[in-house]
Design an enzyme around this catalytic site. Structure first.
Site, mmCIF file in Angstrom:
data_model
loop_
_atom_site.group_PDB
_atom_site.id
_atom_site.type_symbol
_atom_site.label_atom_id
_atom_site.label_comp_id
_atom_site.label_asym_id
_atom_site.label_seq_id
_atom_site.Cartn_x
_atom_site.Cartn_y
_atom_site.Cartn_z
ATOM 1 N N GLU A 52 36.355 15.199 26.894
ATOM 2 C CA GLU A 52 35.273 15.066 25.922
ATOM 3 C C GLU A 52 34.045 15.754 26.507
ATOM 4 O OE1 GLU A 52 34.671 10.910 24.987
ATOM 5 O OE2 GLU A 52 36.840 10.647 24.816
ATOM 6 N N ASP A 63 24.040 5.280 24.435
ATOM 7 C CA ASP A 63 24.345 5.485 25.850
ATOM 8 C C ASP A 63 23.501 4.646 26.782
ATOM 9 O OD1 ASP A 63 26.486 7.466 26.023
ATOM 10 O OD2 ASP A 63 25.093 8.748 24.920
#
Lengths: 268, 397
Positions: A52, A63
């Protein structure tokens, strides 16, 4: 069954060998712009089944601190979406590893969905993950992705209902990204009981896609423990942290050592 | 016609929607259902109205600013005195509504973001009154320039969590509040302070703030027997402005003006004029105008006013801009400071720096109006919190 693109084929090949698929996340342009292409190529050689490639964004709300910091540094290094696409093109010339973009909606909208997805197709990108584009906002994206033979990978969370899991399964191609816990990306003390319950529940609802699990998996022990409940494992922050801590000349080899340790743990 | 928006998927035309991680979707559905049910729940509405009256101090006066009007030589300027609300700004109208709702759906932990600190103070205040745990995220830059409000929140029993990432301002505080919410979604209610964020927030916050315009309309009809010619309010995220505008949207004869913060000037790039100089994109859960570079990265905003220092704006404002119903303009830091100082001397009212932006636009508007035109300006907050900034700039005014 739905028609398969590269990603589905390759994931299915891994699974048919009774192996757990291993996916690794790296932030494009971190720690330097130059490292990303050779890093990805070496990680693939070391046993990553899927890579990824993270498209950095200034405001990454899904995040935790590690990936936030890596995005900030990558942006300071001058990374752009166009440069990320160029990196992917170079990776594709050297490796046929399944390659998935993971990026927030706005930079992709800014380039234009159609432009972005046709570029993905031209380069040979297998799939896309957009963590802040839920099913309800995804109609145009799914249509254009299908036209361009790019997999659309949706996320499912422990708060996702059974009914919704089925809809996400319908909309996803390649795999379904199961978030192990309610929270942001990053290392955790231990993979909670919540993750096992969620994956067991997801298994009963999801029929079309393999289940990949991510968020909070950082050690070979974590991977081993959680792999029993999933078809694939996704590791991001733990790898990014290794890149953060290693002296630059050693970063690739430290990352390769880490990937091998996870691969080994899952083989035993 | 405007009353039908947003549509059932939370969109105002192409704006709005829900651009959040999957983990939050169930909470947004839950909130949407709960909010729909309280709209017609008499017990909730009477509780809400009673708190607005007896705790917030509503209705707020509509004050005829005679000396200010006289300065321009024509027209009548009325100030909607949201600065007289408990805690000093309109923010508490929304906070009371959301925290009542939080209690109703059994969430015990309240989180909020704050820029100027007014929303943080309002949230901490109502959380204290209702006995709920309260955590407020605030950018480190804002904590410095709004020190008094940090102390107030702490006195009220809230925990203020500093956010140093990014530009250390409102945008980053929202990021961190969203991360908290993703993590603690099961027991936590996120009290968003403006008409921003994912559906149903822009609608819900607008509805709670629309009391401003409802009162103003009744008041001006009582005083003058006719509708105003102009409405003027400042726009950061856009809650005080939509609150004033909403009830007038269908009154075509009322011209509506939103004033953004031009900071050091639009041409310098150091501003917060999202509708004037931004372009559509996805930030903090909705699709709306945002300040972004050519690669889709968010550009930090700049304004002397912490409450306007935000690179996004509520999606309904984006819709109202494109439809042409509302005209969006901007004034600079210096123009706002000067206008705030002037109001203090002419009317004995010290306005917040946010509201001072609306006041500054009168310099452009008033020379061009008709003699008998009526202007209603939303004085969204009081200026005590800005005293250090105002005093620092005093010598330059």
């Amino acid at each position: 069954m739905k028609p398969m693109n590269n990603l589905s084929t390759r994931v299915n090949n891994v699974m048919s060998e009774k192996k757990k698929a291993l996916s690794f996340f790296v932030t494009a342009g971190f720690p330097t712009l130059e490292i990303t292409v050779p890093l990805v190529v070496e990680l693939a050689k070391a046993g990553a089944d899927v890579i990824e490639l993270g498209i950095p964004f200034s405001d990454p709300v899904a995040d935790g601190p590690i990936i936030q910091a890596s995005s900030e540094i990558a942006l300071r290094n001058g990374i752009t979406l166009n440069k990320t696409l160029e990196m992917a093109r170079q990776i594709r010339q050297q490796s046929d590893v399944p390659l998935v973009f993971m990026g927030y909606a706005n930079p992709i909208f800014s380039m234009g969905l159609e432009n972005f997805l046709s570029s993905c197709h031209a380069i040979g990108i297998d799939g896309v993950i957009i963590p802040d584009l839920p099913l309800e906002e995804s109609e145009e994206y799914r249509m254009l992705a299908k036209q361009n033979n790019v997999s659309t990978i949706f996320l499912a969370a422990p708060t996702t209902s059974n009914e919704r899991l089925k809809l996400l399964d319908e909309a996803s191609t390649g795999f379904l990204y199961c978030v192990s816990v309610t929270g942001v990306t990053g290392e955790r003390q231990q993979i909670s009981i919540q993750a096992k319950e969620f994956l067991t529940r997801a298994r009963t609802c999801v029929k079309n896609n393999p289940l990949f699990v991510g968020f909070g998996i950082s050690t070979p022990e974590d991977a081993q423990q959680i792999a029993q409940y999933a078809d694939g494992i996704i590791i991001g922050s733990a790898l990014v942290k290794i890149l953060q801590n290693a002296p630059l000349r050693q970063a690739v080899s430290d990352a390769v050592t880490f990937v091998k340790s996870i691969r080994k743990a899952l083989a035993s | 016609m405007n009353n039908s928006l947003p549509d059932s998927t939370g969109h105002f035309g192409k704006y709005g929607g829900r651009f959040v991680p999957e983990t939050l979707m169930s909470a947004l559905f839950e909130l949407e259902t709960a909010y729909a049910s309280i709209k017609s729940d008499e017990r909730f509405q009477s509780q809400f109205n009673s708190l607005l009256k007896n705790y917030v101090g509503r209705p707020t006066p509509l004050y005829y600013a005679g000396r200010l009007s006289k300065k321009f030589g024509k027209g009548k300027i009325y100030l909607k005195r949201e600065d007289l609300c408990h805690t000093g700004a309109h923010k508490i109208n929304n906070t009371v509504g959301q925290i009542l709702l939080a209690k109703q759906i059994g969430k015990s932990r309240i989180i909020a973001e704050t820029g100027a600190g007014q929303h943080g103070v309002a949230t901490a205040t109502v959380a204290a009154m209702m006995g709920l745990e309260c955590i407020v995220y605030m950018g480190t830059e804002d904590m410095q320039r709004q020190e008094i409000n940090v102390t107030r929140m702490q006195l009220l029993g809230a925990e203020v969590r500093p956010v140093a990432s990014g530009s250390g301002t409102l945008k980053d505080a929202i990021n961190e509040a969203l991360r908290d919410w993703v993590t603690n979604v099961r027991n936590t209610f996120y009290v968003i302070g403006s008409v921003v964020g994912p559906h149903p927030y822009p609608m819900m916050v607008r509805d709670f703030q629309s009391i401003i315009g409802k009162e103003a309309k009744q008041q001006i009809l009582d005083i003058e027997g006719r509708l105003p010619s102009y409405l003027v309010a400042c726009v950061g995220g856009g809650s005080n402005s939509i609150g004033l505008f909403y009830d007038f949207l269908d009154d075509a004869q009322v011209k509506i003006i939103g004033v953004e913060a031009a900071g050091h000037g639009i041409e310098t790039g150091r501003h917060a004029a999202t509708l004037t100089a931004g372009k559509p994109g996805a930030l903090h859960g909705s699709f709306s105008y945002i300040l972004q570079d050519e690669d889709g990265q968010i550009i930090p905003a700049h304004s002397i006013s912490a409450g306007l220092d935000y690179p996004g704006v509520g999606p309904e404002h984006s819709y109202l801009k494109d439809s042409g119903r509302v005209q969006y303009v901007s004034v600079t830091d210096d123009e706002a400071l000067k206008a705030g100082f002037e109001l203090t001397r002419l009317e004995g009212i010290l306005p917040a720096l946010e509201s001072s932006h609306a006041l500054a636009y009168l310099e452009t508007l008033m020379p061009n109006i008709k003699t008998d035109d009526i202007v209603i300006l939303n004085l969204s907050g009081r200026g005590e919190k800005d005293l250090p900034t105002i005093v620092r700039s005093y010598t330059n005014v």
